[in-house]
Design a protein around this motif. Sequence first.
Motif, mmCIF file in Angstrom:
data_model
loop_
_atom_site.group_PDB
_atom_site.id
_atom_site.type_symbol
_atom_site.label_atom_id
_atom_site.label_comp_id
_atom_site.label_asym_id
_atom_site.label_seq_id
_atom_site.Cartn_x
_atom_site.Cartn_y
_atom_site.Cartn_z
ATOM 1 N N TYR A 1 -10.097 -2.064 -0.649
ATOM 2 C CA TYR A 1 -10.560 -0.736 -0.218
ATOM 3 C C TYR A 1 -9.607 0.358 -0.702
ATOM 4 O O TYR A 1 -10.040 1.374 -1.255
ATOM 5 C CB TYR A 1 -10.680 -0.695 1.309
ATOM 6 C CG TYR A 1 -10.945 0.691 1.856
ATOM 7 C CD1 TYR A 1 -12.206 1.270 1.780
ATOM 8 C CD2 TYR A 1 -9.911 1.436 2.432
ATOM 9 C CE1 TYR A 1 -12.436 2.547 2.273
ATOM 10 C CE2 TYR A 1 -10.132 2.707 2.925
ATOM 11 C CZ TYR A 1 -11.395 3.263 2.840
ATOM 12 O OH TYR A 1 -11.616 4.539 3.317
ATOM 13 N N HIS A 2 -8.320 0.158 -0.503
ATOM 14 C CA HIS A 2 -7.371 1.200 -0.889
ATOM 15 C C HIS A 2 -7.232 1.295 -2.412
ATOM 16 O O HIS A 2 -7.001 2.388 -2.943
ATOM 17 C CB HIS A 2 -6.018 0.943 -0.215
ATOM 18 C CG HIS A 2 -6.046 1.219 1.255
ATOM 19 N ND1 HIS A 2 -6.014 2.500 1.771
ATOM 20 C CD2 HIS A 2 -6.151 0.387 2.327
ATOM 21 C CE1 HIS A 2 -6.076 2.457 3.090
ATOM 22 N NE2 HIS A 2 -6.163 1.179 3.459
ATOM 23 N N LEU B 1 0.825 -1.207 0.000
ATOM 24 C CA LEU B 1 0.000 0.000 0.000
ATOM 25 C C LEU B 1 0.861 1.259 0.000
ATOM 26 O O LEU B 1 0.541 2.244 -0.676
ATOM 27 C CB LEU B 1 -0.950 -0.010 1.196
ATOM 28 C CG LEU B 1 -2.024 -1.099 1.165
ATOM 29 C CD1 LEU B 1 -2.854 -1.066 2.452
ATOM 30 C CD2 LEU B 1 -2.936 -0.938 -0.051
ATOM 31 N N TYR C 1 0.494 3.999 -3.018
ATOM 32 C CA TYR C 1 0.172 5.417 -2.820
ATOM 33 C C TYR C 1 1.290 6.315 -3.348
ATOM 34 O O TYR C 1 1.024 7.395 -3.894
ATOM 35 C CB TYR C 1 -0.105 5.702 -1.344
ATOM 36 C CG TYR C 1 -1.526 5.387 -0.935
ATOM 37 C CD1 TYR C 1 -2.588 6.154 -1.408
ATOM 38 C CD2 TYR C 1 -1.823 4.316 -0.106
ATOM 39 C CE1 TYR C 1 -3.887 5.871 -1.059
ATOM 40 C CE2 TYR C 1 -3.122 4.017 0.255
ATOM 41 C CZ TYR C 1 -4.156 4.798 -0.227
ATOM 42 O OH TYR C 1 -5.460 4.518 0.117
ATOM 43 N N ASP D 1 -7.084 10.304 4.650
ATOM 44 C CA ASP D 1 -7.944 9.166 4.356
ATOM 45 C C ASP D 1 -8.978 9.595 3.322
ATOM 46 O O ASP D 1 -8.852 10.655 2.689
ATOM 47 C CB ASP D 1 -8.593 8.633 5.638
ATOM 48 C CG ASP D 1 -9.445 9.690 6.361
ATOM 49 O OD1 ASP D 1 -9.727 10.762 5.774
ATOM 50 O OD2 ASP D 1 -9.829 9.446 7.519
ATOM 51 N N TRP D 2 -10.004 8.776 3.136
ATOM 52 C CA TRP D 2 -11.031 9.082 2.131
ATOM 53 C C TRP D 2 -11.689 10.431 2.417
ATOM 54 O O TRP D 2 -11.869 11.257 1.520
ATOM 55 C CB TRP D 2 -12.079 7.964 2.119
ATOM 56 C CG TRP D 2 -13.078 8.038 0.998
ATOM 57 C CD1 TRP D 2 -13.988 9.039 0.759
ATOM 58 C CD2 TRP D 2 -13.282 7.074 -0.058
ATOM 59 N NE1 TRP D 2 -14.741 8.754 -0.354
ATOM 60 C CE2 TRP D 2 -14.335 7.562 -0.867
ATOM 61 C CE3 TRP D 2 -12.678 5.855 -0.368
ATOM 62 C CZ2 TRP D 2 -14.798 6.851 -1.980
ATOM 63 C CZ3 TRP D 2 -13.141 5.152 -1.470
ATOM 64 C CH2 TRP D 2 -14.183 5.653 -2.275
ATOM 65 N N LEU E 1 -10.089 3.480 -3.301
ATOM 66 C CA LEU E 1 -9.822 4.872 -2.921
ATOM 67 C C LEU E 1 -8.930 5.546 -3.961
ATOM 68 O O LEU E 1 -9.217 6.665 -4.414
ATOM 69 C CB LEU E 1 -9.174 4.910 -1.532
ATOM 70 C CG LEU E 1 -8.964 6.275 -0.867
ATOM 71 C CD1 LEU E 1 -8.841 6.100 0.651
ATOM 72 C CD2 LEU E 1 -7.723 6.990 -1.376
#
Length: 373
Positions: free
Chosen positions: A70-71, A39, A43, A233-234, A74
């Motif tokens: 989830y990531h 992750l 990113y 975060d989101w 996102l």
Amino acid sequence: MNIQQLIAKANKAHAANDISLAMGFLKQAGEAGDINAALDYAYYLSHDKPIESVQYLESLSCVENPIVQYHKLLIAYFCDLITESNGVAKSLVALGQKGVIEAYLVILSYLEQSSSEFSFIANKVRNIAPNIFNQLKLDEFVNSKVCESNNDKVAQGLESKLFEPLPLPITLNEELPISLFESTLSGFECNYLITKFSALLQPSMVVDPITGQGRIDKVRTSYVAIISPEHCDWLTRKIDKLVAKATKTRCCEGEVLNLLRYVPGQEYKPHYDALNRLHDAKTFEDGGQRTKTAIIYLNTVNEGGNTTFPKLGMRVSPNKGNMLVFNNSDDKGNVLINSYHAGESTQKENKWLVTKWIREHKTNYGKFLYGNH
């Protein structure tokens, strides 16, 4: 090399400020099965190469892990790789069902608080994570009489909100100008920001014009939590996007979000947010002039706490969820004299808000998270 050795080499390279080498080791650690390393690398890659970032996650043996899913969602959503809301809505609901509490919190940030769908998801949070339910004060919003819903209805309600435009602003002053966007954040979102980031609070500072570093000064007596990229975060990305739309700028031109708390008696005396090119030369290096300011009030203050503009004779009362936007400089980067403003002290209660400054060029924060977007 095994995962532990790769992580150790990544840490050593990072300490030597060789970010590219560090990320190379994290990439390998991710491929070897370390989700956190995967992750971190994804990113890092996402701000310049979002498609490759998503493809990297899809290539991993752990791609079916709900946290990875989830990531990946996102990154794809905020890098505009997804423009169809139905798939995002269904994915978030499915991830919540798999125990990803972050997915349920994201859903709550879009749903109408008065809806049965909101109460339905809030009760799921209560069952899965009662401590989070209590910390976020979700009982304030749950209506036990309208809790009959299901996952399909939640997805339908969420689908209509994911790409919803901002409400039209109210122009408070045309000369500066100053605009007010009502109900930009929900009560839940305001509670979320205070609860999640208040642990980061430190005494507020002003920028020292000589060093470019922060220093404590009696002109500003609040407490601030700087929401740097590792804490984003989101929801913080959602706010970055809302502010960019409201100011007609790009996300990459924004500074970090700041959570601010003023206890009774604390204030921010009259000041300019715009920078002086000569005296603030060090600060200017990261993005140039501060062109605009956005302030989002996280609670309603009944006595004091107004944002004032002394040269305009204006006061704006803090109302929960409202966003105030105003210009600090003209098209040539010159300070707008009427942007002189202050945060009045409150009388009996704390004042909470988040602020974001917009620069004329890309900032380090903006480039790290959004590349050129």
